[in-house]
Every structure is written in structure tokens, then in C-alpha cells.
Design a protein around this motif. Structure first.
Motif, mmCIF file in Angstrom:
data_model
loop_
_atom_site.group_PDB
_atom_site.id
_atom_site.type_symbol
_atom_site.label_atom_id
_atom_site.label_comp_id
_atom_site.label_asym_id
_atom_site.label_seq_id
_atom_site.Cartn_x
_atom_site.Cartn_y
_atom_site.Cartn_z
ATOM 1 N N UNK A 193 0.851 -1.208 0.000
ATOM 2 C CA UNK A 193 0.000 0.000 0.000
ATOM 3 C C UNK A 193 0.874 1.241 0.000
ATOM 4 N N UNK A 194 1.899 1.213 0.837
ATOM 5 C CA UNK A 194 2.788 2.375 0.937
ATOM 6 C C UNK A 194 3.530 2.598 -0.384
ATOM 7 N N UNK A 195 3.987 1.498 -0.984
ATOM 8 C CA UNK A 195 4.740 1.613 -2.239
ATOM 9 C C UNK A 195 3.864 2.188 -3.359
ATOM 10 N N UNK A 196 2.590 1.806 -3.358
ATOM 11 C CA UNK A 196 1.667 2.333 -4.388
ATOM 12 C C UNK A 196 1.533 3.850 -4.261
ATOM 13 N N UNK A 197 1.356 4.318 -3.032
ATOM 14 C CA UNK A 197 1.236 5.763 -2.805
ATOM 15 C C UNK A 197 2.535 6.485 -3.151
ATOM 16 N N UNK A 198 3.644 5.854 -2.782
ATOM 17 C CA UNK A 198 4.960 6.474 -2.955
ATOM 18 C C UNK A 198 5.232 6.811 -4.417
ATOM 19 N N UNK A 199 4.665 5.996 -5.321
ATOM 20 C CA UNK A 199 4.930 6.185 -6.751
ATOM 21 C C UNK A 199 4.506 7.575 -7.214
ATOM 22 N N UNK A 200 3.527 8.179 -6.502
ATOM 23 C CA UNK A 200 3.049 9.512 -6.926
ATOM 24 C C UNK A 200 3.445 10.613 -5.950
ATOM 25 N N UNK A 201 4.399 10.323 -5.082
ATOM 26 C CA UNK A 201 4.746 11.328 -4.069
ATOM 27 C C UNK A 201 6.112 11.947 -4.287
ATOM 28 N N UNK A 202 6.384 12.959 -3.478
ATOM 29 C CA UNK A 202 7.673 13.661 -3.542
ATOM 30 C C UNK A 202 8.577 13.162 -2.399
ATOM 31 N N UNK A 242 -4.483 13.720 0.917
ATOM 32 C CA UNK A 242 -3.905 12.668 0.056
ATOM 33 C C UNK A 242 -2.489 12.972 -0.421
ATOM 34 N N UNK A 243 -2.207 14.265 -0.708
ATOM 35 C CA UNK A 243 -0.862 14.577 -1.198
ATOM 36 C C UNK A 243 0.187 14.461 -0.080
ATOM 37 N N UNK A 244 -0.226 14.806 1.128
ATOM 38 C CA UNK A 244 0.683 14.648 2.271
ATOM 39 C C UNK A 244 1.028 13.165 2.431
ATOM 40 N N UNK A 245 -0.013 12.325 2.327
ATOM 41 C CA UNK A 245 0.216 10.877 2.457
ATOM 42 C C UNK A 245 1.141 10.353 1.371
ATOM 43 N N UNK A 250 6.435 8.391 -0.113
ATOM 44 C CA UNK A 250 7.625 8.466 -0.974
ATOM 45 C C UNK A 250 8.877 8.724 -0.143
ATOM 46 N N UNK A 251 8.739 9.546 0.904
ATOM 47 C CA UNK A 251 9.901 9.856 1.745
ATOM 48 C C UNK A 251 10.325 8.645 2.571
#
Ligand code: KG4
Ligand code: ZN
Length: 366
Positions: A193-202, A242-245, A250-251
Motif C-alpha cells: 500500500x505504501x509503495x503504491x502511494x509512494x509512486x506519486x509522491x515527492x 492525500x498529497x501529504x500521504x 515516498x519519503x
């Protein structure tokens, strides 16, 4: 035929391998892997947010006999055709290991076939062989084994010759992904789940610590967990944005990947392996694969990662390790006999117990 059983954690897995074909040089996986079944308990443990050992063991008791019968039926292999049984002896959850071991012992006893009681971490490394023949690891190999339960870097110069170059001081890499995901309130299992979100994060939005960056022999991820917890309390309700998450995911991912790849690539420089092998559930992580693939290429080292199915817990890898054990006849901790047909004898001694802790560099001391 060889039957392989894996029940060290929350997957009940059974595989059947054709021994002769598997021992033929250059044989392809689909030629010797006759059956390969995995029954996951993810749904059972989901509501607890992690694997409950007692429940996992009980589930293996229910699942394993059904899975073995089903696997044999579906692959058209009769129980009389089995010439050896391979099973995970450790490391893992004690109750879970006992289910697989007792079943395998009963089968070996009743069929008078050898029992190969094998190390799960060594099995993970042998998953590296389950790729196209030309892509297989070449010795010496540096293997990064990263899962929910383990994080270690192993230098392998020959079969059964391992040196642990680095291991975790606290949490495993997968556990670090899972714990950060839990703090962020992401669905179980947390890593994917974390990796999926990370793909679109900074990855640069939050600065999380890269565990014991100075110490080449250790990984450490407990500081990361604390830092994530502190950041979440600091930002309050903003964590629902959502963007914070995405940025936080990603961090987190970037800190874990950096810790793993820094040490792995530094060890590559030191040990000069021919192959860098990535195995274990966390091998699914795309950023980690990318960092290691590029780093290995820059050093002229072959990079190998098996298909995801064989990175997570499975019986095919244990079966292949069983095949290699028979092939090399190097096994001093299991009890196959050389009296009949070179390897099949009726004098099967079954006095081996499970080893919930069983370091790879102490294979023979038990
Ligand atoms: O090898 P495995 O299936 O089980 C153990 O023996 O632990 O590894 C599971 C671990 C979990 O911690 C899971 O969160 C992590 O691998 N994982 C991932 C990803 N997919 C699975 N971690 C990061 N990124 C992923 N894409
Ligand atoms: Zn595992």
C-alpha cells in the motif's frame, strides 16, 4: 519427484519438482517445476494488522493436508512417485514450522523416503535459480534478502558457504514498510500500500533518517519508525490530505531504499561478486529494484531478481534447495540415506526438530 513444503510463516505452500529434470544442466523452470501452490492467510490476519502465530499454525494444520492432496491430484503425480520430501525446518514461527515438519516426517516415514529439513533463508537465496537459465546467478553471489521477517546481506562463494555481510539490528525492511504504513493508517499489508502511494509522491518533502548509515554491517529501521510517528503527530489532521500521504510514503520508501542500496552497493565494491541477487517480499519494491539494478550495472555486476511469486514465501524455492542438496550430497543436518539407488534408503532417522532461529552462517552447528 520431490515434494516440498513451506509453512514457516503465514503462507501454506506446496510444490512438486521433477528431480531428474531439475538436475539437468540448463533445465528451464517450467520443465522441472511440476506444481507450485501457495495458500495465503492474508485475510485471516488482516483484522489484527499482523500475523498472529497461533492462528497461523492452526490454519496450516487445516490447509496443509488438503493442499498436498490437491497439488498431487492436479499435477497427476501419485504419492508412490515421491522420492524425497523437502521441508522448512527454520527460521520461522515455531508452531508454524512444527506443522510442516510433522507432516513431512510422517510422509517420509510412511513412504520410507528421505526427509530434507532445510533453512528458509537459504531457500530464499535459491529462488534466484527460478529464472531463465541464462539469467541465473553466477558465483560468487551477493544476496540481499529482504522480507517482513529478515533483512540481510549474504556473500555466497559456493553452495553452503555463506558469510553474513550485514543484518538488521532491529526491524526488518518489510517490517519497516509495514509499521510506517500502520502509523499512516494504510490498508494491510502495509508495504505494498505504501509503495503504491509512494509512486506519486515527492520523496524530498520529509527527511527521514537513513538507519546507521555509517555502519557497513548493520541495517536499522527503528529510528525511521519513530521519526514517522513524530512527523505524523506534528502535522495533526494534515495527514489525511492525500498529497501529504503520498509525499510521506515516498519519503519513507526513499529512506528505506537508500539504507538498503547504500550498503548493498558498498558491499559490491568490497566483495566484487559476479551477481547481485535481490530476494524476499520487499524485492517487489520498484524503487529498490531500480536502485540496485542501476548500481550493479555501474559496477559491471549482473543483477538478478526472481519473479515476484518466488520472492515471497513459496515451496518452489525450498524444493529447488532440496534438489541442490541431493545433487551435492552435502547435507549434514538432514537425514537422506545413500544406501539405495544412490540416495533413497529406508533407514530414515527422523530425529530432527524445528529451529525457529537458525542463522545462515550456522547451518551445520545444530
Ligand atoms: O517474504 P514475504 O512475503 O514474507 C516474509 O517472510 O516476511 O515478505 C513480505 C514483506 C512485507 O513486509 C511486505 O510489506 C513487504 O514484503 N512488501 C513490500 C512490497 N511488497 C511486499 N515492501 C515494499 N514495497 C513493496 N512493493
Ligand atoms: Zn521468507
Amino acid at each position: 519427484m520431490l515434494l516440498a513444503i513451506e509453512t514457516s510463516c503465514d503462507e501454506t505452500a506446496v510444490a512438486v519438482l521433477d528431480l531428474d529434470k531439475a538436475m539437468t544442466a540448463g533445465a528451464r523452470t517450467e520443465d522441472f517445476l511440476i506444481a507450485d501452490v501457495i495458500s495465503s492467510q492474508v485475510e485471516l490476519h488482516e483484522k489484527y494488522g499482523g500475523v498472529v502465530p497461533e492462528l497461523a499454525a492452526r490454519e496450516h494444520v487445516l490447509n496443509l493436508p488438503i493442499l498436498v492432496r490437491q497439488t498431487l491430484n492436479e499435477s497427476g503425480v501419485s504419492i508412490e512417485q515421491l522420492r524425497a520430501v523437502a521441508v522448512t525446518r527454520g527460521p520461522g514461527l515455531k508452531g508454524c514450522l512444527l506443522v510442516g515438519m510433522c507432516f513431512a516426517k510422517a510422509l517420509a516415514f510412511s513412504r520410507e523416503i528421505p526427509l530434507l529439513a532445510l533453512n528458509h533463508m537459504e531457500g530464499h537465496i535459491f529462488a534466484g535459480e527460478l529464472v531463465e537459465p541464462e539469467e541465473r546467478p553466477e558465483l560468487p553471489v551477493l544476496a540481499l534478502v529482504v522480507s517482513g521477517g529478515h533483512s540481510m546481506l549474504v556473500h555466497m562463494t559456493d553452495f553452503r558457504n555463506y558469510r553474513i555481510v550485514a543484518k538488521t539490528r532491529d526491524d526488518a525492511a518489510g517490517e519497516a514498510f509495514d509499521k510506517a504504513a500502520t502509523l499512516m493508517d494504510l490498508p494491510y499489508p502495509g508495504g505494498p500500500s505504501l509503495a503504491r502511494l509512494a509512486a506519486e509522491g515527492d520523496p524530498l518533502r520529509y527527511r527521514f533518517p537513513v538507519g546507521v548509515a555509517q555502519d557497513p554491517e548493520s541495517f536499522s529501521f527503528s529510528g525511521l519508525k519513530t521519526a514517522v510517528g513524530r512527523t505524523i503527530s506534528g502535522i495533526g489532521d494534515e495527514v489525511k490530505d492525500p498529497q501529504v500521504l503520498r509525499d510521506m510514503a515516498a519519503s519513507v520508501e526513499s529512506a528505506i531504499v537508500e539504507a538498503l542500496s547504500l550498503k548493498t552497493l558498498a558491499a559490491c565494491k568490497m566483495f566484487r561478486p559476479r551477481t547481485l541477487l535481490l530476494v524476499g517480499g520487499v524485492a517487489a519494491n520498484r524503487s529498490l529494484r531500480k536502485a540496485l539494478m542501476e548500481g550493479a550495472a555501474a559496477q559491471g555486476i549482473k543483477f538478478c531478481v526472481p519473479p515476484q511469486r518466488w520472492c515471497t514465501d513459496n515451496a518452489a524455492m525450498m524444493g529447488l534447495l532440496g534438489v541442490k542438496t541431493i545433487e551435492r550430497r552435502l547435507d549434514s543436518y538432514s537425514n537422506w540415506s545413500t544406501k539405495q539407488n544412490g540416495l533413497l534408503g529406508p533407514d530414515v532417522s527422523l530425529d530432527v526438530g524445528v529451529l525457529p532461529r537458525w542463522p545462515l552462517d550456522k547451518l551445520f552447528v545444530q
